[in-house]
Design a protein around this motif. Structure first.
Motif, PDB file in Angstrom:
ATOM      1  N   ALA A  36      45.347  44.437  41.472  1.00 12.36           N
ATOM      2  CA  ALA A  36      46.180  44.349  40.264  1.00 12.36           C
ATOM      3  C   ALA A  36      47.578  44.894  40.502  1.00 12.36           C
ATOM      4  CB  ALA A  36      45.499  45.094  39.121  1.00 12.36           C
ATOM      5  N   SER A  37      47.912  45.211  41.766  1.00 11.90           N
ATOM      6  CA  SER A  37      49.217  45.806  42.038  1.00 11.90           C
ATOM      7  C   SER A  37      50.321  44.784  42.249  1.00 11.90           C
ATOM      8  CB  SER A  37      49.125  46.724  43.259  1.00 11.90           C
ATOM      9  OG  SER A  37      48.559  46.026  44.355  1.00 11.90           O
ATOM     10  N   SER A  38      49.983  43.494  42.262  1.00  9.06           N
ATOM     11  CA  SER A  38      51.049  42.498  42.376  1.00  9.06           C
ATOM     12  C   SER A  38      50.563  41.130  41.929  1.00  9.06           C
ATOM     13  CB  SER A  38      51.595  42.424  43.815  1.00  9.06           C
ATOM     14  OG  SER A  38      50.699  41.746  44.659  1.00  9.06           O
ATOM     15  N   GLY A  39      51.486  40.185  41.880  1.00 13.77           N
ATOM     16  CA  GLY A  39      51.173  38.777  41.655  1.00 13.77           C
ATOM     17  C   GLY A  39      50.272  38.502  40.462  1.00 13.77           C
ATOM     18  N   LEU A  40      49.276  37.674  40.695  1.00 12.67           N
ATOM     19  CA  LEU A  40      48.354  37.240  39.633  1.00 12.67           C
ATOM     20  C   LEU A  40      47.619  38.409  38.986  1.00 12.67           C
ATOM     21  CD1 LEU A  40      46.821  34.953  38.136  1.00 12.67           C
ATOM     22  CD2 LEU A  40      45.307  34.790  40.123  1.00 12.67           C
ATOM     23  N   GLY A  41      47.174  39.362  39.809  1.00  9.11           N
ATOM     24  CA  GLY A  41      46.411  40.492  39.272  1.00  9.11           C
ATOM     25  C   GLY A  41      47.242  41.337  38.319  1.00  9.11           C
ATOM     26  N   LEU A  42      48.490  41.577  38.694  1.00  9.47           N
ATOM     27  CA  LEU A  42      49.380  42.381  37.840  1.00  9.47           C
ATOM     28  C   LEU A  42      49.711  41.615  36.548  1.00  9.47           C
ATOM     29  CD1 LEU A  42      51.121  44.920  37.405  1.00  9.47           C
ATOM     30  CD2 LEU A  42      52.958  43.776  38.688  1.00  9.47           C
ATOM     31  N   ALA A  43      50.009  40.323  36.685  1.00  6.93           N
ATOM     32  CA  ALA A  43      50.360  39.517  35.504  1.00  6.93           C
ATOM     33  C   ALA A  43      49.169  39.413  34.538  1.00  6.93           C
ATOM     34  CB  ALA A  43      50.814  38.127  35.942  1.00  6.93           C
ATOM     35  N   THR A  44      47.962  39.359  35.088  1.00 10.87           N
ATOM     36  CA  THR A  44      46.769  39.287  34.233  1.00 10.87           C
ATOM     37  C   THR A  44      46.541  40.627  33.534  1.00 10.87           C
ATOM     38  OG1 THR A  44      45.837  37.718  35.810  1.00 10.87           O
ATOM     39  CG2 THR A  44      44.302  38.683  34.219  1.00 10.87           C
ATOM     40  N   THR A  45      46.761  41.707  34.278  1.00  4.31           N
ATOM     41  CA  THR A  45      46.661  43.042  33.682  1.00  4.31           C
ATOM     42  C   THR A  45      47.595  43.140  32.486  1.00  4.31           C
ATOM     43  OG1 THR A  45      46.175  43.985  35.857  1.00  4.31           O
ATOM     44  CG2 THR A  45      46.932  45.522  34.158  1.00  4.31           C
ATOM     45  N   LYS A  46      48.818  42.687  32.693  1.00  2.00           N
ATOM     46  CA  LYS A  46      49.842  42.730  31.637  1.00  2.00           C
ATOM     47  C   LYS A  46      49.387  41.906  30.415  1.00  2.00           C
ATOM     48  CE  LYS A  46      54.228  42.901  30.005  1.00  2.00           C
ATOM     49  NZ  LYS A  46      54.411  43.968  29.039  1.00  2.00           N
ATOM     50  N   LYS A  68      53.425  52.215  40.275  1.00  2.00           N
ATOM     51  CA  LYS A  68      54.790  51.700  40.129  1.00  2.00           C
ATOM     52  C   LYS A  68      54.777  50.309  39.503  1.00  2.00           C
ATOM     53  CE  LYS A  68      57.262  54.124  43.821  1.00  2.00           C
ATOM     54  NZ  LYS A  68      57.531  54.063  45.260  1.00  2.00           N
ATOM     55  N   ALA A  69      53.806  49.488  39.929  1.00  2.00           N
ATOM     56  CA  ALA A  69      53.705  48.121  39.396  1.00  2.00           C
ATOM     57  C   ALA A  69      53.410  48.168  37.897  1.00  2.00           C
ATOM     58  CB  ALA A  69      52.605  47.360  40.130  1.00  2.00           C
ATOM     59  N   ALA A  70      52.506  49.079  37.506  1.00  2.00           N
ATOM     60  CA  ALA A  70      52.140  49.200  36.087  1.00  2.00           C
ATOM     61  C   ALA A  70      53.384  49.571  35.271  1.00  2.00           C
ATOM     62  CB  ALA A  70      51.049  50.256  35.924  1.00  2.00           C
ATOM     63  N   LYS A  71      54.163  50.505  35.808  1.00  2.00           N
ATOM     64  CA  LYS A  71      55.381  50.930  35.104  1.00  2.00           C
ATOM     65  C   LYS A  71      56.396  49.791  35.050  1.00  2.00           C
ATOM     66  CE  LYS A  71      55.052  55.818  35.194  1.00  2.00           C
ATOM     67  NZ  LYS A  71      53.937  56.068  36.152  1.00  2.00           N
ATOM     68  N   SER A  72      56.493  49.035  36.172  1.00  2.00           N
ATOM     69  CA  SER A  72      57.509  47.974  36.252  1.00  2.00           C
ATOM     70  C   SER A  72      57.299  46.887  35.202  1.00  2.00           C
ATOM     71  CB  SER A  72      57.529  47.348  37.652  1.00  2.00           C
ATOM     72  OG  SER A  72      56.424  46.478  37.801  1.00  2.00           O
ATOM     73  N   VAL A  73      56.053  46.684  34.769  1.00  2.00           N
ATOM     74  CA  VAL A  73      55.831  45.665  33.729  1.00  2.00           C
ATOM     75  C   VAL A  73      55.652  46.303  32.346  1.00  2.00           C
ATOM     76  CG1 VAL A  73      54.910  43.912  35.316  1.00  2.00           C
ATOM     77  CG2 VAL A  73      53.321  45.515  34.213  1.00  2.00           C
ATOM     78  N   GLY A  74      55.907  47.608  32.285  1.00  2.00           N
ATOM     79  CA  GLY A  74      55.918  48.292  30.992  1.00  2.00           C
ATOM     80  C   GLY A  74      54.560  48.541  30.368  1.00  2.00           C
ATOM     81  N   LEU A  75      53.531  48.751  31.195  1.00  2.00           N
ATOM     82  CA  LEU A  75      52.211  49.053  30.614  1.00  2.00           C
ATOM     83  C   LEU A  75      52.250  50.453  30.013  1.00  2.00           C
ATOM     84  CD1 LEU A  75      49.653  47.837  33.325  1.00  2.00           C
ATOM     85  CD2 LEU A  75      50.694  46.547  31.452  1.00  2.00           C
ATOM     86  N   LYS A  77      51.234  54.112  28.904  1.00  2.00           N
ATOM     87  CA  LYS A  77      50.320  55.122  29.436  1.00  2.00           C
ATOM     88  C   LYS A  77      49.017  55.049  28.646  1.00  2.00           C
ATOM     89  CE  LYS A  77      50.835  59.854  31.016  1.00  2.00           C
ATOM     90  NZ  LYS A  77      50.184  60.844  30.199  1.00  2.00           N
ATOM     91  N   GLY A  78      47.885  55.143  29.329  1.00  2.00           N
ATOM     92  CA  GLY A  78      46.610  55.103  28.612  1.00  2.00           C
ATOM     93  C   GLY A  78      46.057  53.699  28.414  1.00  2.00           C
ATOM     94  N   SER A  79      46.875  52.663  28.752  1.00  2.00           N
ATOM     95  CA  SER A  79      46.375  51.288  28.573  1.00  2.00           C
ATOM     96  C   SER A  79      45.702  50.777  29.838  1.00  2.00           C
ATOM     97  CB  SER A  79      47.520  50.351  28.195  1.00  2.00           C
ATOM     98  OG  SER A  79      48.435  50.215  29.276  1.00  2.00           O
ATOM     99  N   TYR A  80      45.810  51.575  30.904  1.00  2.00           N
ATOM    100  CA  TYR A  80      45.234  51.168  32.191  1.00  2.00           C
ATOM    101  C   TYR A  80      44.803  52.407  32.963  1.00  2.00           C
ATOM    102  CZ  TYR A  80      49.595  52.852  34.161  1.00  2.00           C
ATOM    103  OH  TYR A  80      50.634  53.653  34.521  1.00  2.00           O
ATOM    104  N   THR A  81      43.936  52.203  33.956  1.00  2.00           N
ATOM    105  CA  THR A  81      43.539  53.278  34.865  1.00  2.00           C
ATOM    106  C   THR A  81      43.629  52.723  36.280  1.00  2.00           C
ATOM    107  OG1 THR A  81      41.919  54.013  33.233  1.00  2.00           O
ATOM    108  CG2 THR A  81      41.662  54.893  35.464  1.00  2.00           C
TER     109      THR A  81
END
Ligand code: NDP
Ligand code: PMR
Length: 341
Positions: A36-46, A68-75, A77-81
């Motif tokens: 989930a740190s990049s590409g499809l996984g990160l976009a799906t997390t978002k 850093k990836a989570a922060k970069s897409v504005g997730l 705090k507390g919405s992800y682990t």
């Protein structure tokens, strides 16, 4: 499909002291996404976090990169682990499952998304257990993870629990993209049977000479066969929806990081203007998020694809990627390699 995270033996006094944010989290479903740190996984997390229905466990090999990836897409705090998972080590997969269980979170959806692609490698590289690295990461690590977490998914109180393994068009030889050489072909699986170790067996599933692009495509065939074998063995018994998908050609992701610079420069415009198969990372994330949460995509055993207008449809897999006997063989050989049989 909003429903509750089980109160997981949280004592009442603690419950009353919970912050508003924590309470919000505890009414959400939980989805693990590998890579989930990049590409499809990160976009799906978002997309899942933005839907307000999911807490996402980002299962990643690089903790800092994931944060850093989570922060970069504005997730928020507390919405992800973020939890550590290196799919190229079966020990790490087992440790991840232990860590996840000790977090006390329930599991409502698992997305096997991470992958590596070594198109320019002249020689194979190997996982911790000595399996060729692309099949080890993309298929064997996910196979063990999904098998171990099946019982956690089964316990989910969600009305729609799902296990998704990301596939691809390039593993399907019934398409133009799947006919670009080298083509996927598992043959009689003699390399897989021998352990893909490059010493006593070939590093390739079909027993042939190493080819990084083919190893990736073969691993995607394994992903799609595994999803169907899960469906046949466990859908009726567990009620879990098993799915795979081709999210579209996300030509800008890190998957092509080790490709030659000329490829990386030309691939996105080629897909945008010539094949018209290009999708943005954001759009691909919305597609995979639909497979996780949309009630109209709850049928099990399906390989989903999307038309150019982004409407989903049940796609047809190639002869090899829908071969039941081969699915059973890959399942049984993989079980041995990951230590489940
Ligand atoms: P990316 O390279 O952007 O993402 C892959 C992710 O997998 C990264 O987060 C990477 O981590 C992670 N990963 C790699 N190795 C491991 C490992 N050993 N343990 C844990 N995580 C690991 O590629 P995409 O987003 O494009 O790929 C995602 C999925 O989409 C793959 O399954 C791919 O096959 C599929 N796909 C992609 C298409 C495309 O056009 N891009 C088309 C069809 C399918 P890190 O960030 O640390 O490198
Ligand atoms: Mg392909 C409709 C045509 C189509 C689509 C949807 C893809 C997707 N590709 C298509 C056609 C072609 N490609 C054609 C005609 C060519 C020859 C010029 C071509 C070439 C090509 C290369 C060299 N394509 C590639 C590569 C890669 O290295 C990528 C790959 O195979 O990664 C495994 C790739 C891809 N083409 C796609 C998609 C989705 C990929 C990459 C990702 C993946 O399958 O996971």
């Amino acid at each position: 499909m909003a429903h509750s995270i089980r109160a997981n033996a949280v004592a009442a006094p603690v419950e009353t002291m919970k912050s508003a944010e924590e309470k919000k989290t505890s009414t959400k479903s939980v989805c693990i996404i590998t890579g989930a740190s990049s590409g499809l996984g990160l976009a799906t997390t978002k997309a899942l976090v933005d839907s307000g229905e999911f807490h996402v466990v980002m299962a990643c090999r690089d903790f800092l990169k994931a944060e850093k990836a989570a922060k970069s897409v504005g997730l928020p705090k507390g919405s992800y682990t973020v939890m550590h998972l290196d799919l190229a080590s079966l020990e790490s997969v087992r440790q991840f499952v232990k860590n996840f269980r000790s977090s006390g979170m329930p599991l409502d959806a698992l997305v096997c998304n991470a992958a590596v692609y070594f198109p320019t490698a002249k020689e194979p590289t190997y996982s911790a257990e000595g399996f060729e690295l692309s099949v080890a990461t993309n298929h064997l690590g996910h196979f063990l993870l999904a098998r171990l977490l099946l019982e956690d998914l089964e316990k989910s109180e969600s009305k729609s629990k799902r296990l998704i393994i990301v596939g691809s068009i390039t593993g399907n030889t019934n398409t133009l993209a799947g006919n670009v050489p080298p083509k996927a072909n598992l043959g009689d699986c003699r390399g897989l049977s021998g352990g893909l170790n490059g010493v006593t067996s070939s590093p390739m599933i079909d027993g042939g000479a190493f080819d990084g692009a083919k190893a990736y495509k073969d691993s995607k065939v394994c992903n799609m066969l595994t999803m169907q074998e899960f469906h046949r063995r466990y859908h009726e018994k567990t009620g879990i929806t098993f799915s795979s998908l081709y999210p579209g050609c996300i030509a800008t992701t890190g998957l092509f990081r080790s490709h030659i610079p000329l490829f990386r420069a030309l691939f996105p415009p080629f897909q945008k203007y010539i094949t018209k198969g290009f999708v943005s990372e954001e759009e691909s994330g919305k597609r995979l998020a639909q497979v996780v949460q949309d009630s109209s995509l709850s049928k099990s055993g399906v390989y989903w694809s999307w038309n150019n207008d982004s409407s989903s449809f049940e796609n047809v897999l190639s002869e090899e990627a829908s071969d039941e006997a081969k699915a059973k063989k890959v399942w049984e050989l993989s079980e041995k390699l990951v230590g489940l049989a």
